[in-house]
Design an enzyme around this catalytic site. Structure first.
Site, PDB file in Angstrom:
ATOM      1  N   LYS A   1      12.762  25.529   3.310  1.00 30.85           N
ATOM      2  CA  LYS A   1      12.609  25.842   5.017  1.00 30.85           C
ATOM      3  C   LYS A   1      11.239  25.375   5.370  1.00 30.85           C
ATOM      4  O   LYS A   1      10.922  24.930   6.652  1.00 30.85           O
ATOM      5  CB  LYS A   1      12.382  27.442   5.048  1.00 30.85           C
ATOM      6  CG  LYS A   1      13.656  28.285   4.506  1.00 30.85           C
ATOM      7  CD  LYS A   1      13.519  29.884   4.532  1.00 30.85           C
ATOM      8  CE  LYS A   1      12.743  30.365   3.482  1.00 30.85           C
ATOM      9  NZ  LYS A   1      13.359  30.083   2.160  1.00 30.85           N
TER      10      LYS A   1
ATOM     11  N   GLU B   1       0.835  -1.227   0.001  1.00 28.54           N
ATOM     12  CA  GLU B   1       0.034   0.040  -0.058  1.00 28.54           C
ATOM     13  C   GLU B   1       0.777   1.329   0.016  1.00 28.54           C
ATOM     14  O   GLU B   1       0.473   2.159  -0.660  1.00 28.54           O
ATOM     15  CB  GLU B   1      -0.953   0.020   1.096  1.00 28.54           C
ATOM     16  CG  GLU B   1      -2.094  -0.926   1.197  1.00 28.54           C
ATOM     17  CD  GLU B   1      -3.141  -0.546   2.133  1.00 28.54           C
ATOM     18  OE1 GLU B   1      -2.761   0.134   3.127  1.00 28.54           O
ATOM     19  OE2 GLU B   1      -4.220  -1.105   1.904  1.00 28.54           O
TER      20      GLU B   1
ATOM     21  N   MET C   1      18.199  30.992   1.642  1.00 22.27           N
ATOM     22  CA  MET C   1      17.443  31.501   0.352  1.00 22.27           C
ATOM     23  C   MET C   1      16.569  30.790  -0.022  1.00 22.27           C
ATOM     24  O   MET C   1      16.040  29.641   0.225  1.00 22.27           O
ATOM     25  CB  MET C   1      18.771  31.460  -0.527  1.00 22.27           C
ATOM     26  CG  MET C   1      19.031  30.121  -0.950  1.00 22.27           C
ATOM     27  SD  MET C   1      20.267  29.948  -2.526  1.00 22.27           S
ATOM     28  CE  MET C   1      19.121  30.375  -3.712  1.00 22.27           C
TER      29      MET C   1
END
Length: 370
Positions: free
Chosen positions: A124, A28, A119
């Site tokens: 992030k 699965e 940057m």
């Protein structure tokens, strides 16, 4: 069950201690990861009394389970299961542990702000989402929150963290992927496997050196190169020059240039007009323009140029959207009415006042004012 997975928009995978002992669960999971890649469904892993590191590296109980599987099943099938378990955790776990240490979760008598800085397109949001669910909204002063609160602020500009008076130990800089993790991600996208032939090895290393661990560049570039010949790889490599941000832009431009005309049209429509719009609504419009959207959207997703959010909205990364809009602006830098698409009200007003609309733009005009 496999059909139900294909028809789902998101999947919640609960990874428990005995998860890897079940071949049914692993089948699965492999199907879920396949649908994530091909259909763009969103996957949420939940680690129930297991260490994510053990899942990622298949240690402890997971290692024991796979030793038994290798005795009973074909190597190809077991490898598919291993890849499915490690998928999505490439390079995240080590940085997530560093970030979690900064949060000091065992200290409940203070309020702590943590700045996550890097940057654009460095991951992030992915990193903070792995540690905790995304925090939406703006954070003010520390006295706004109760003791034990942890507020994570993500930004690409370090100076924006100054108003919160964060100390050096409260700012975490997201790092590029390490060489091993960057290579793993690139191979999965460019070859759909971890081991490659010698003829591509040297070229792969050159691409990895240029991209320098930038996750978005690795993902998009690898997807673009998948199935391409050695000659095409060398041609793409010659175009990669410049600093990190410029490399990302060049990678995106290379991917766009490699699209056929229909895909380019769909990509630019979404970048300029329909980003974050409901999928079915956009499909209806694209159908009216004879752009075969079901096939086109699937191909853009496969090439890592588009995603479908869990609420069925089209979602394009900001840098991709900016690139698409810039391509359209370059069609006629000084006269908006001669461009193929308009999305700013001031440009539409200029076009109407000066009566400068080009023929193709008139076909889209009903959608520009929505």
């Amino acid at each position: 069950m496999l059909q139900a997975i294909e028809e789902s928009r998101f999947a919640i995978v609960i990874l428990s201690e005995n998860y890897a002992t079940s071949s049914w669960c692993l089948d699965e999971l492999a199907k879920i990861i396949e649908c994530e890649k091909e259909l763009g469904i969103t996957v949420f892993p939940i680690f129930h009394y297991v260490d994510p590191f053990d899942v990622w590296k298949q240690l402890e109980l997971f290692k024991e389970a796979f030793v038994k599987h290798e005795e009973r099943f074909e190597k190809k099938k077991v490898k598919t299961w291993r890849d499915a378990l490690s998928h999505g955790l490439v390079g995240i776990y080590p940085q997530a542990m560093e970030l979690e240490s900064l949060l000091a979760l065992d200290q409940v008598d203070d309020v702590r702000f943590i700045g996550v800085w890097a940057m654009g397109r460095m991951g992030k949001t992915t990193l903070t989402g792995f540690v905790y669910d995304k925090l939406r909204g703006l954070a003010g002063e520390r006295n706004w929150f109760g003791l034990g609160s942890r507020i994570i602020i993500t930004t690409r500009y370090k100076d924006l963290l100054q108003p919160h008076s964060l100390t050096k130990s409260e700012i975490y800089e997201v790092k590029p992927l390490k060489d091993e993790d960057a290579r793993h991600l690139f191979y999965l996208k460019a070859f759909k496997k971890e081991h490659i032939t010698n003829e591509f090895l040297k070229l792969s290393n050159k691409f990895l050196n240029y991209v320098d661990g930038l996750p978005l560049a690795l993902e998009v570039l690898g997807s673009f190169l998948f199935g391409k010949s050695i000659v095409e790889w060398k041609s793409a490599l010659e175009r990669l020059k410049g600093g990190p941000r410029r490399i990302v832009i060049q990678v995106l431009e290379i991917s766009f240039d490699g699209l056929n005309d229909l895909l380019k049209e769909i990509f630019l429509h979404i970048a300029c007009l329909f980003n974050h719009e409901e999928k079915d609504y956009v499909v209806e419009i694209l159908h009216s323009l004879d752009l075969y959207p079901e096939i086109g959207l699937r191909e853009l997703i496969d090439k890592s140029l588009l995603k479908i959010s869990d609420n069925n909205e089209l979602w394009m990364r900001n840098l991709l959207r900016e690139m698409g809009r810039n391509i359209v602006c370059q069609e006629s830098p000084d006269e908006p009415g001669k461009r193929s698409r308009l999305w700013l009200y001031e440009d539409i007003e200029h076009m109407l006042i000066n009566n400068t609309a080009r023929g193709y733009l008139l076909e889209l005009f009903p959608f520009l004012l929505i």
